[in-house]
Scaffold this motif. Structure first.
Motif, PDB file in Angstrom:
ATOM      1  N   SER A 435      46.099  59.949  29.437  1.00 16.67           N
ATOM      2  CA  SER A 435      44.995  59.498  30.228  1.00 16.67           C
ATOM      3  C   SER A 435      44.167  60.400  28.577  1.00 16.67           C
ATOM      4  CB  SER A 435      45.149  60.161  31.035  1.00 16.67           C
ATOM      5  OG  SER A 435      44.283  60.591  32.252  1.00 16.67           O
ATOM      6  N   ALA A 436      44.421  62.003  28.403  1.00 14.00           N
ATOM      7  CA  ALA A 436      43.577  62.569  27.663  1.00 14.00           C
ATOM      8  C   ALA A 436      42.823  61.453  26.062  1.00 14.00           C
ATOM      9  CB  ALA A 436      44.297  63.754  27.283  1.00 14.00           C
ATOM     10  N   PHE A 437      43.953  61.237  25.810  1.00 10.02           N
ATOM     11  CA  PHE A 437      43.521  60.037  24.324  1.00 10.02           C
ATOM     12  C   PHE A 437      42.581  58.749  24.985  1.00 10.02           C
ATOM     13  CE2 PHE A 437      44.551  56.534  21.706  1.00 10.02           C
ATOM     14  CZ  PHE A 437      43.896  56.830  21.004  1.00 10.02           C
ATOM     15  N   GLU A 438      43.301  58.079  26.275  1.00 13.05           N
ATOM     16  CA  GLU A 438      41.746  57.001  26.015  1.00 13.05           C
ATOM     17  C   GLU A 438      40.571  57.749  26.735  1.00 13.05           C
ATOM     18  OE1 GLU A 438      42.258  53.912  26.805  1.00 13.05           O
ATOM     19  OE2 GLU A 438      44.837  54.562  26.034  1.00 13.05           O
ATOM     20  N   ASN A 439      40.615  58.886  27.370  1.00 12.55           N
ATOM     21  CA  ASN A 439      39.195  59.528  27.634  1.00 12.55           C
ATOM     22  C   ASN A 439      38.514  59.911  26.554  1.00 12.55           C
ATOM     23  OD1 ASN A 439      39.835  58.860  30.656  1.00 12.55           O
ATOM     24  ND2 ASN A 439      40.194  61.004  30.641  1.00 12.55           N
ATOM     25  N   GLU A 440      39.164  61.090  25.601  1.00 10.77           N
ATOM     26  CA  GLU A 440      38.466  60.917  24.598  1.00 10.77           C
ATOM     27  C   GLU A 440      37.620  59.655  23.528  1.00 10.77           C
ATOM     28  OE1 GLU A 440      39.252  63.315  20.219  1.00 10.77           O
ATOM     29  OE2 GLU A 440      40.946  63.348  22.293  1.00 10.77           O
ATOM     30  N   PHE A 441      38.956  59.053  23.623  1.00 12.48           N
ATOM     31  CA  PHE A 441      38.642  57.344  22.862  1.00 12.48           C
ATOM     32  C   PHE A 441      37.092  56.440  23.583  1.00 12.48           C
ATOM     33  CE2 PHE A 441      38.288  52.910  22.266  1.00 12.48           C
ATOM     34  CZ  PHE A 441      38.938  53.076  20.718  1.00 12.48           C
ATOM     35  N   LYS A 442      37.499  56.501  24.517  1.00 13.03           N
ATOM     36  CA  LYS A 442      36.148  56.087  25.418  1.00 13.03           C
ATOM     37  C   LYS A 442      34.862  57.073  24.893  1.00 13.03           C
ATOM     38  CE  LYS A 442      38.826  54.052  29.177  1.00 13.03           C
ATOM     39  NZ  LYS A 442      39.445  53.888  30.426  1.00 13.03           N
ATOM     40  N   ALA A 443      35.061  57.966  25.264  1.00 14.30           N
ATOM     41  CA  ALA A 443      33.664  58.711  24.938  1.00 14.30           C
ATOM     42  C   ALA A 443      33.157  58.601  23.102  1.00 14.30           C
ATOM     43  CB  ALA A 443      33.785  59.874  25.065  1.00 14.30           C
ATOM     44  N   LYS A 444      33.867  58.760  22.789  1.00 11.94           N
ATOM     45  CA  LYS A 444      33.575  58.705  21.470  1.00 11.94           C
ATOM     46  C   LYS A 444      33.113  56.811  20.708  1.00 11.94           C
ATOM     47  CE  LYS A 444      36.840  61.769  19.019  1.00 11.94           C
ATOM     48  NZ  LYS A 444      35.836  63.319  18.186  1.00 11.94           N
ATOM     49  N   ARG A 445      33.501  55.900  21.744  1.00  6.73           N
ATOM     50  CA  ARG A 445      32.889  54.917  21.298  1.00  6.73           C
ATOM     51  C   ARG A 445      32.192  54.296  22.150  1.00  6.73           C
ATOM     52  NH1 ARG A 445      35.170  51.572  18.356  1.00  6.73           N
ATOM     53  NH2 ARG A 445      33.118  52.282  17.646  1.00  6.73           N
TER      54      ARG A 445
END
Length: 567
Positions: A435-445
């Motif tokens: 969940s943390a990875f997906e949230n971080e990736f979405k923010a960077k995207r």
């Protein structure tokens, strides 16, 4: 010729008169005088205890025999068994008709004192004569040369019961026992247990060896001071298979008398409680159907006592599970079995039913509670609710389960519920990291124009360093892996590498318990009966994380926990 006939008649009359006088002498003088002495001497030798009898009477005209004031005493001169009066009335006319008919058999003032001595010895067994030891010598006739199986068959045949049709015709119009008393004292427990069955009245009518004749048995008695016993049975005792219909009831029995046993096995006395018991039995066609209904009112354990024989069972929890808001414990235990099966043993069957009932209470208390409330628990275990990995929100099935549990707990005011927040260190941590990875990736995207692959590269370099990135890139280049495969491996390592954060997992578990706590309070449950205990590690089941419940008695700490606190 006339004088000869006259002399013969006179002699015959004298003989009859002499026989009659001797008969009267035997019945009214010899038997009353000699029978008590004979009973005292011979019965005393046979039973190896002092035996006394006040009088024996025989009425030759009514064919009535009676024994009065019979007693058997122990070595301390205390009464073991005795009665005030025993009589048998036979029917002369019935004897002439070759029918063994007894008009009445009666027993008044029966007094039996049973003592269970240390070592589980019973005093009444001392009255049993010792069986003589077989003497070594010549073999009994008919056994010499016989094969073992033949001797076994002969022995079985000799002890086989008579078929009903081969029994002599015997009729007993009435059998009665009045003013009986049985006292039981158990010296194997401390304090010693003592109980008595008083004012016993038993009536049996129409008893006969005729298999089609139905006998009726009625019993009334008092157990200790307040308990009232009544029973009635209709049976054809000599019909095969046996037919029986019976009812038994015990009312208003004070349970405080059982304190010696509750102290020994539960390490608690009995402060208060009243017992009512009803049993119905039906036997026909080799089938037995029985119902046992037990009602306990106002039961309360007393003080704790020391006992080395105490069983490690949650007796207080069992009582709290069974007791309704009115302080009543109602238990219904049906028992059914096939008496024609060779392995059938009713006592073992009854014990197994009772054992299964209480085993379910101990091992699955919430399921048992919901079942007693008439709810349908289904096949799903009610001792926990499940969460999705890494999540703290209750699923809809979990909410429905909690509604069932809350409804049942509101009917058991002595029960408290402890919530034990739980986590799976592998499954939950992976879900958290994902969940943390997906949230971080979405923010960077949202903030970058780089491709997904470049974003994965940057995230990997930040976590593990440039050198580690070049090592992984070189390894995947040699293997000829595609860019998507390289990206998937970077994603996997970002999520899975590193030790789980125990504090984060414990906070997750506590948040789950808090979610359940808030929902239960919102349903109107008493907050004083709800606590959150220590968090626990657990193992995921079918992809779900179980949060377990612990039932305790209100005001008592769970045996496995040092304490608990509200969130």
């Amino acid at each position: 010729m006339r004088s000869l006939l006259k002399k013969i008649s006179l002699i015959f009359l004298k003989i009859i008169l002499g026989v009659f006088v001797f008969y009267l002498f035997l019945c009214f003088i010899l038997i009353p005088a000699g029978a008590p002495w004979l009973i005292r001497s011979q019965a005393g030798k046979l039973l190896n205890h002092q035996v006394s009898v006040r009088s024996v009477w025989f009425n030759p005209f009514l064919l009535r025999v009676s024994f009065n004031g019979f007693k058997i005493k122990d070595s301390e001169k205390k009464d073991m068994v005795g009665f005030d009066k025993f009589w048998v009335d036979a029917s002369f006319l019935s004897l002439i008709k070759k029918i063994y008919r007894v008009e009445s058999i009666g027993l008044e003032g029966l007094n039996v004192n049973v003592v269970i001595l240390p070592g589980n010895r019973v005093n009444l067994l001392e009255l049993m004569p010792e069986e003589p030891q077989p003497a070594a010598g010549p073999k009994a006739p008919g056994t010499s040369g016989a094969k073992p199986e033949e001797r076994s068959a002969n022995q079985k045949g000799a002890s086989a019961p008579l078929a009903p049709g081969s029994l002599p015709k015997m009729i007993i119009d009435s059998i009665s026992l009045k003013r009986g008393k049985v006292t039981i004292a158990d010296q194997t427990v401390t304090p010693n247990f003592s109980t008595s069955l008083n004012d016993i009245d038993i009536s049996i009518t129409d008893f006969s060896t005729d298999p089609d004749t139905q006998a009726r048995v009625v019993l009334v008695a008092k157990l200790d001071e307040k308990g009232k016993i009544s029973a009635e049975a209709l049976t054809k005792p000599f019909k095969l298979p046996l037919e029986l219909e019976s009812t038994f009831s015990l009312n208003d029995y004070a349970l405080q008398v059982l304190t010696p046993y509750s102290g020994k096995y539960a390490a608690r006395g009995v402060k208060d409680g009243k017992l009512d018991l009803k049993m119905d039995y039906r036997i026909a066609d080799n089938k037995i159907n029985a119902r046992h209904k037990l009602l306990v009112q106002r039961f309360d354990f007393g003080k704790k006592v020391e006992s080395k024989d105490a069983l490690p069972l949650p007796f207080g929890l069992v009582v709290a599970l069974l007791e309704d808001p009115q302080g009543r414990i109602a238990i219904s235990l049906p028992v059914a079995g096939d008496m024609s099966k060779p392995e059938f043993q009713y006592f073992h069957l009854l014990v197994q039913v009772i054992k299964n009932f209480f085993l379910k209470l101990v091992t699955s208390p919430l399921m048992s509670l919901v079942s007693m409330m008439g709810g349908e628990s289904g096949t799903e275990e009610l001792g926990f609710v499940s969460f999705d990995p890494g999540q703290i929100e209750l699923t809809e099935p979990a909410r429905e389960k909690l509604k069932v549990i809350i409804k049942a707990l509101k009917e058991r005011p002595k029960l408290s519920l402890e919530l034990n927040g739980s986590y799976d260190p592998e499954v939950d941590w992976k879900a958290i990291k994902t969940s943390a990875f997906e949230n971080e990736f979405k923010a960077k995207r949202r903030e970058s124009a780089f491709t997904d692959f470049r974003l994965f590269e940057n995230m990997y370099k930040i976590r593990f360093g440039l050198q580690e990135y070049w090592r992984l890139a070189k390894e995947y280049t040699k293997k000829g892996k595609t860019e998507d495969e390289f990206k998937a491996e970077m994603r996997r390592q970002i999520i899975e590498r590193g030790q789980p954060d125990k504090s984060a997992l414990e906070q997750l578990a506590l948040s789950r318990a808090k979610a359940v706590y808030d929902l239960i309070l919102a349903a109107g449950f008493d907050s004083s009966r709800l606590t959150v205990g220590q968090t626990r590690k657990t193992q995921a089941s079918l992809g779900q994380i179980p949060l377990e419940f612990t039932l305790t008695v209100f005001g008592e700490l769970p045996a496995t926990e040092s304490g608990s606190a509200k969130p």
